[in-house]
Design a protein around this motif. Sequence first.
Motif, short mmCIF file in Angstrom:
data_model
loop_
_atom_site.label_atom_id
_atom_site.label_comp_id
_atom_site.label_asym_id
_atom_site.label_seq_id
_atom_site.Cartn_x
_atom_site.Cartn_y
_atom_site.Cartn_z
N LEU A 1 64.49 35.70 36.68
CA LEU A 1 63.04 35.80 36.83
C LEU A 1 62.39 36.19 35.50
O LEU A 1 62.93 37.01 34.76
CB LEU A 1 62.69 36.84 37.90
N PHE A 2 61.22 35.61 35.24
CA PHE A 2 60.48 35.88 34.00
C PHE A 2 59.10 36.41 34.36
O PHE A 2 58.37 35.78 35.14
CB PHE A 2 60.35 34.61 33.17
N PHE B 1 56.39 37.12 38.85
CA PHE B 1 57.57 36.67 38.13
C PHE B 1 57.86 35.22 38.50
O PHE B 1 57.79 34.84 39.68
CB PHE B 1 58.80 37.52 38.50
N TYR B 2 58.20 34.41 37.50
CA TYR B 2 58.53 33.01 37.71
C TYR B 2 60.04 32.80 37.70
O TYR B 2 60.77 33.43 36.92
CB TYR B 2 57.90 32.13 36.62
N VAL B 3 60.49 31.89 38.59
CA VAL B 3 61.90 31.50 38.60
C VAL B 3 62.16 30.61 37.39
O VAL B 3 61.39 29.68 37.12
CB VAL B 3 62.26 30.76 39.90
N GLN B 4 63.22 30.88 36.67
CA GLN B 4 63.53 30.17 35.43
C GLN B 4 63.50 28.65 35.62
O GLN B 4 64.09 28.11 36.55
CB GLN B 4 64.91 30.57 34.91
N GLY B 5 62.73 27.98 34.74
CA GLY B 5 62.70 26.53 34.71
C GLY B 5 61.88 25.87 35.80
O GLY B 5 61.93 24.65 35.96
N THR B 6 61.11 26.66 36.57
CA THR B 6 60.34 26.10 37.68
C THR B 6 58.91 26.63 37.67
O THR B 6 58.55 27.50 36.85
CB THR B 6 60.97 26.47 39.04
N THR C 1 69.01 38.68 54.04
CA THR C 1 68.73 39.72 53.06
C THR C 1 68.89 39.17 51.64
O THR C 1 69.53 38.14 51.42
CB THR C 1 69.67 40.93 53.24
N SER C 2 68.29 39.88 50.71
CA SER C 2 68.39 39.49 49.31
C SER C 2 68.45 40.74 48.45
O SER C 2 68.28 41.86 48.95
CB SER C 2 67.19 38.63 48.89
N LYS C 3 68.66 40.54 47.18
CA LYS C 3 68.74 41.67 46.27
C LYS C 3 68.08 41.30 44.94
O LYS C 3 68.24 40.19 44.43
CB LYS C 3 70.20 42.04 46.01
N PHE C 4 67.32 42.25 44.39
CA PHE C 4 66.81 42.14 43.04
C PHE C 4 67.62 43.09 42.17
O PHE C 4 67.77 44.27 42.50
CB PHE C 4 65.32 42.49 42.98
#
Length: 387
Positions: free
Chosen positions: A344-345, A352-357, A323-326
């Motif tokens: 996330l951006f 949404f992009y993961v920061q720095g990737t 499981t995960s959470k936003f």
Amino acid sequence: MEKIRKIFICFILSTALFPMNDLIGQDSKSLNVNGTIGPEKGTLIITGDWIHGIFQDKFLELIGGADAPIVVIPTASSSEILSDEFLEKYKQRFVQSGFNNVTVLHTRDPKEANTDEFIEPIKNAMGVIFSGGRQWRHADSYLNTKAHDEFFKLLDRGGVIAGGSAGATIQGSYLARGDSYGNTKMMGDHEVGLGFIKNVAIDQHLLKRNRQFDMFEILDNRPELLGIGIDEGAGIIVKGDSFKVLGESYVVMYDGTRWSKERDTIYKLPKGSREFYTLKSGDEYNLKTRSVITFETKEFLSLKENELKKYCGDYKLAEANTTSKFLIEDGSLFFRVNDRTFRLFPESETRFYVQGTTIYLDFLLNSKGKIVKALIPSHKETWERMD
């Protein structure tokens, strides 16, 4: 005075009768007027071999589904095989692949390509696929005709143009391997493509056929061009002035720089250099600036906390117990999984992009506009919302 008046009248008539030439009728020496730019609207799919697998799926998605009308153009093939029987089998290949509304369009006569009857299927189409073969045959039949103009109009209404091999090269403005006597000569007796991307030369089957150094034959003589080489199994999806790489192999860039992802550095190369670099699936490129798009150079939206709330909640990895959470922290959206948290951006309201990737998540909405899933294509993960 009368002679001058007649010349002026002829000039006015010629520009009125052939308006498409202002847009597409370039010679090989005037391709650098506006820099390297893609189509303002619509999408190009350009692959190293042929349109199949993920590229066919992408084409099907972008045109709006199986019932959308498409035109397939086998003109790059040899006349020896283009019988009525071949054309019918060519059509059935697409029908069997899931397309329900297929028209095969072919001519060897540009006068026919300049008739209203011939271009009618293009006017109604949402997608066009150019075949492999020899790219100069596409140019001989369609360059600076009404059909050529309709291809641009198809893009203007949000349509899709796709092609692999010869169908890839013809989409550029400079026609690489356009010699009618053989495909090993990079600068031949045909030098102008259909120009869906301006100021670019596109090569294909690149690494598979050990062609990666051939592009320099063009660039030594035409240094203003951007060179793009696409291997078999790879392709680019072009929207506006940027593209994204898909597939299992590589796209090779010849832009006068060398990009190192490992060092996150772009090196300017000296004149006459024989260096290039590769892009893989997920990498993005800005045609206008001729540079790789990195996390640092992306443009992101600024969403307020009340706009971010719709993404928040608990999610479950499909067919797994993970499981995960936003959640929102300090005004930003975060993704938390396995005791790790990623900021996330938003590039758009659903991506949404993961920061720095270059890793991104796509949120899927139901018919009521509620977020129901989050996809991470690079990891082939589907997270289903639990609440």
